[in-house]
Write a protein that holds these residues in place. Sequence first.
Motif, PDB file in Angstrom:
ATOM      1  N   GLY A  74       0.816  -1.174  -0.030  1.00  0.00           N
ATOM      2  CA  GLY A  74      -0.004   0.103  -0.030  1.00  0.00           C
ATOM      3  C   GLY A  74       0.769   1.180   0.048  1.00  0.00           C
ATOM      4  O   GLY A  74       0.620   2.121  -0.795  1.00  0.00           O
ATOM      5  N   LEU A  75       1.942   1.422   0.940  1.00  0.00           N
ATOM      6  CA  LEU A  75       2.725   2.404   0.864  1.00  0.00           C
ATOM      7  C   LEU A  75       3.569   2.616  -0.347  1.00  0.00           C
ATOM      8  O   LEU A  75       3.582   3.741  -0.920  1.00  0.00           O
ATOM      9  CB  LEU A  75       3.965   2.281   1.855  1.00  0.00           C
ATOM     10  N   VAL A  76       4.069   1.536  -1.194  1.00  0.00           N
ATOM     11  CA  VAL A  76       4.646   1.529  -2.610  1.00  0.00           C
ATOM     12  C   VAL A  76       3.446   2.216  -3.337  1.00  0.00           C
ATOM     13  O   VAL A  76       3.770   3.350  -4.353  1.00  0.00           O
ATOM     14  CB  VAL A  76       4.954   0.101  -2.947  1.00  0.00           C
ATOM     15  N   ALA A  77       2.487   1.830  -3.347  1.00  0.00           N
ATOM     16  CA  ALA A  77       1.371   2.367  -4.335  1.00  0.00           C
ATOM     17  C   ALA A  77       1.149   3.869  -3.839  1.00  0.00           C
ATOM     18  O   ALA A  77       0.977   4.702  -4.793  1.00  0.00           O
ATOM     19  CB  ALA A  77      -0.226   1.737  -4.130  1.00  0.00           C
ATOM     20  N   TYR A  78       0.878   4.327  -2.659  1.00  0.00           N
ATOM     21  CA  TYR A  78       0.823   5.589  -2.293  1.00  0.00           C
ATOM     22  C   TYR A  78       1.951   6.517  -2.880  1.00  0.00           C
ATOM     23  O   TYR A  78       1.599   7.570  -3.468  1.00  0.00           O
ATOM     24  CB  TYR A  78       0.869   5.632  -0.704  1.00  0.00           C
ATOM     25  N   PHE A  79       3.216   6.002  -2.710  1.00  0.00           N
ATOM     26  CA  PHE A  79       4.296   6.789  -2.991  1.00  0.00           C
ATOM     27  C   PHE A  79       4.588   6.880  -4.530  1.00  0.00           C
ATOM     28  O   PHE A  79       4.966   7.714  -4.933  1.00  0.00           O
ATOM     29  CB  PHE A  79       5.604   6.470  -2.301  1.00  0.00           C
ATOM     30  N   VAL A  80       4.011   5.979  -5.218  1.00  0.00           N
ATOM     31  CA  VAL A  80       4.032   5.875  -6.814  1.00  0.00           C
ATOM     32  C   VAL A  80       3.046   7.139  -7.143  1.00  0.00           C
ATOM     33  O   VAL A  80       3.579   8.021  -7.800  1.00  0.00           O
ATOM     34  CB  VAL A  80       3.491   4.455  -7.368  1.00  0.00           C
ATOM     35  N   GLY A  81       2.014   7.254  -6.590  1.00  0.00           N
ATOM     36  CA  GLY A  81       0.974   8.218  -6.819  1.00  0.00           C
ATOM     37  C   GLY A  81       1.713   9.619  -6.552  1.00  0.00           C
ATOM     38  O   GLY A  81       1.424  10.468  -6.988  1.00  0.00           O
ATOM     39  N   ALA A  82       2.291   9.650  -5.345  1.00  0.00           N
ATOM     40  CA  ALA A  82       3.028  11.017  -5.106  1.00  0.00           C
ATOM     41  C   ALA A  82       4.000  11.295  -5.704  1.00  0.00           C
ATOM     42  O   ALA A  82       3.868  12.605  -6.152  1.00  0.00           O
ATOM     43  CB  ALA A  82       3.373  10.805  -3.483  1.00  0.00           C
ATOM     44  N   PHE A  83       4.775  10.515  -6.194  1.00  0.00           N
ATOM     45  CA  PHE A  83       6.016  10.625  -7.281  1.00  0.00           C
ATOM     46  C   PHE A  83       5.080  11.219  -8.579  1.00  0.00           C
ATOM     47  O   PHE A  83       5.658  12.160  -9.247  1.00  0.00           O
ATOM     48  CB  PHE A  83       6.677   9.469  -7.360  1.00  0.00           C
ATOM     49  N   GLY A  84       3.929  10.504  -8.916  1.00  0.00           N
ATOM     50  CA  GLY A  84       3.350  10.707 -10.182  1.00  0.00           C
ATOM     51  C   GLY A  84       2.511  12.338 -10.017  1.00  0.00           C
ATOM     52  O   GLY A  84       2.903  12.846 -10.954  1.00  0.00           O
ATOM     53  N   ALA A  85       2.285  12.611  -8.807  1.00  0.00           N
ATOM     54  CA  ALA A  85       1.721  14.044  -8.549  1.00  0.00           C
ATOM     55  C   ALA A  85       2.832  15.149  -8.720  1.00  0.00           C
ATOM     56  O   ALA A  85       2.581  16.081  -9.292  1.00  0.00           O
ATOM     57  CB  ALA A  85       0.982  13.812  -7.105  1.00  0.00           C
ATOM     58  N   HIS A  86       4.224  14.748  -8.399  1.00  0.00           N
ATOM     59  CA  HIS A  86       5.023  15.602  -8.522  1.00  0.00           C
ATOM     60  C   HIS A  86       5.464  15.818  -9.847  1.00  0.00           C
ATOM     61  O   HIS A  86       5.486  17.118 -10.500  1.00  0.00           O
ATOM     62  CB  HIS A  86       6.430  15.257  -7.766  1.00  0.00           C
ATOM     63  N   LEU A  87       5.519  14.597 -10.775  1.00  0.00           N
ATOM     64  CA  LEU A  87       5.729  14.877 -12.095  1.00  0.00           C
ATOM     65  C   LEU A  87       4.722  15.645 -12.922  1.00  0.00           C
ATOM     66  O   LEU A  87       4.886  16.585 -13.808  1.00  0.00           O
ATOM     67  CB  LEU A  87       5.984  13.544 -12.515  1.00  0.00           C
ATOM     68  N   ARG A  88       3.441  15.205 -12.541  1.00  0.00           N
ATOM     69  CA  ARG A  88       2.253  15.907 -13.139  1.00  0.00           C
ATOM     70  C   ARG A  88       2.326  17.406 -13.423  1.00  0.00           C
ATOM     71  O   ARG A  88       1.780  18.171 -14.261  1.00  0.00           O
ATOM     72  CB  ARG A  88       0.900  15.555 -12.443  1.00  0.00           C
ATOM     73  N   VAL A  89       2.881  17.889 -11.977  1.00  0.00           N
ATOM     74  CA  VAL A  89       2.860  19.590 -12.060  1.00  0.00           C
ATOM     75  C   VAL A  89       4.262  20.091 -12.278  1.00  0.00           C
ATOM     76  O   VAL A  89       4.578  21.238 -12.284  1.00  0.00           O
ATOM     77  CB  VAL A  89       2.383  19.851 -10.541  1.00  0.00           C
ATOM     78  N   GLY A  90       4.998  19.164 -12.862  1.00  0.00           N
ATOM     79  CA  GLY A  90       6.279  19.508 -13.462  1.00  0.00           C
ATOM     80  C   GLY A  90       7.278  20.122 -12.364  1.00  0.00           C
ATOM     81  O   GLY A  90       8.272  20.647 -12.513  1.00  0.00           O
ATOM     82  N   SER A  91       7.177  19.338 -10.883  1.00  0.00           N
ATOM     83  CA  SER A  91       8.019  19.755  -9.870  1.00  0.00           C
ATOM     84  C   SER A  91       9.504  19.052 -10.174  1.00  0.00           C
ATOM     85  O   SER A  91       9.449  17.867 -10.698  1.00  0.00           O
ATOM     86  CB  SER A  91       7.409  19.143  -8.374  1.00  0.00           C
ATOM     87  N   ARG A  92      10.509  19.680  -9.863  1.00  0.00           N
ATOM     88  CA  ARG A  92      11.955  19.106  -9.801  1.00  0.00           C
ATOM     89  C   ARG A  92      12.444  18.748  -8.518  1.00  0.00           C
ATOM     90  O   ARG A  92      13.467  18.241  -8.404  1.00  0.00           O
ATOM     91  CB  ARG A  92      12.632  20.314 -10.394  1.00  0.00           C
ATOM     92  N   ASP A  93      11.557  18.863  -7.462  1.00  0.00           N
ATOM     93  CA  ASP A  93      11.704  18.513  -6.100  1.00  0.00           C
ATOM     94  C   ASP A  93      11.436  16.903  -6.013  1.00  0.00           C
ATOM     95  O   ASP A  93      10.304  16.763  -5.408  1.00  0.00           O
ATOM     96  CB  ASP A  93      11.185  19.282  -5.259  1.00  0.00           C
ATOM     97  N   LEU A  94      11.971  16.083  -6.669  1.00  0.00           N
ATOM     98  CA  LEU A  94      11.830  14.569  -6.564  1.00  0.00           C
ATOM     99  C   LEU A  94      12.317  13.804  -5.500  1.00  0.00           C
ATOM    100  O   LEU A  94      12.222  12.624  -5.343  1.00  0.00           O
ATOM    101  CB  LEU A  94      11.758  14.002  -8.019  1.00  0.00           C
ATOM    102  N   VAL A  95      13.413  14.369  -4.940  1.00  0.00           N
ATOM    103  CA  VAL A  95      14.159  13.547  -3.932  1.00  0.00           C
ATOM    104  C   VAL A  95      13.298  13.140  -2.837  1.00  0.00           C
ATOM    105  O   VAL A  95      13.356  12.012  -2.456  1.00  0.00           O
ATOM    106  CB  VAL A  95      15.387  14.387  -3.079  1.00  0.00           C
ATOM    107  N   GLY A  96      12.376  13.917  -2.150  1.00  0.00           N
ATOM    108  CA  GLY A  96      11.461  13.497  -1.049  1.00  0.00           C
ATOM    109  C   GLY A  96      10.898  12.207  -1.691  1.00  0.00           C
ATOM    110  O   GLY A  96      10.822  11.048  -0.860  1.00  0.00           O
ATOM    111  N   PRO A  97       9.854  12.391  -2.646  1.00  0.00           N
ATOM    112  CA  PRO A  97       9.020  11.250  -2.952  1.00  0.00           C
ATOM    113  C   PRO A  97       9.779   9.964  -3.281  1.00  0.00           C
ATOM    114  O   PRO A  97       9.344   8.973  -3.171  1.00  0.00           O
ATOM    115  CB  PRO A  97       8.245  11.662  -4.188  1.00  0.00           C
ATOM    116  N   ALA A  98      10.872  10.366  -4.075  1.00  0.00           N
ATOM    117  CA  ALA A  98      11.858   9.181  -4.275  1.00  0.00           C
ATOM    118  C   ALA A  98      12.307   8.349  -3.227  1.00  0.00           C
ATOM    119  O   ALA A  98      12.344   7.174  -3.215  1.00  0.00           O
ATOM    120  CB  ALA A  98      13.140   9.789  -5.174  1.00  0.00           C
ATOM    121  N   VAL A  99      12.986   9.023  -2.233  1.00  0.00           N
ATOM    122  CA  VAL A  99      13.377   8.410  -0.878  1.00  0.00           C
ATOM    123  C   VAL A  99      12.257   7.354  -0.318  1.00  0.00           C
ATOM    124  O   VAL A  99      12.568   6.427  -0.078  1.00  0.00           O
ATOM    125  CB  VAL A  99      14.104   9.446   0.007  1.00  0.00           C
TER     126      VAL A  99
END
Length: 118
Positions: A74-99
């Motif tokens: 469930g946490l993997v799915a949650y953070f895949v969604g969080a990472f996708g949400a960052h990408l969707r808005v063009g965020s370059r701050d991907l370290v947090g969701p990646a970790v």
Amino acid sequence: MFAAYAAVTIVAAVFTGAAAVTYLIDHDYPKAQLDMKRLPRSWGPVLGVLLAAGSLGLLAGFAVPLLGTLAAAGLVAYFVGAFGAHLRVGSRDLVGPAVFLALSVAALTLNIAHHRLS
């Protein structure tokens, strides 16, 4: 194998638990993240509960292995969604969701490996 499984699971539970608390106490950081991702602030408490459930589920997995596996997945799915949400808005701050995503994947992988071998 158990030492790696236990260490990664506890670290993942602490990290996600801390993130859950920030959402549940209505801290400014999660609000800013929701605003940046153009998500409704009303999602904050829901996301906090999901994170808290994942954190507690990881720890409960020491007693009930299937629960830990489901929580990690469930946490993997949650953070895949969080990472996708960052990408969707063009965020370059991907370290947090990646970790968080990498930690969740590691917890899931070690959970499965540990219980398959034992």
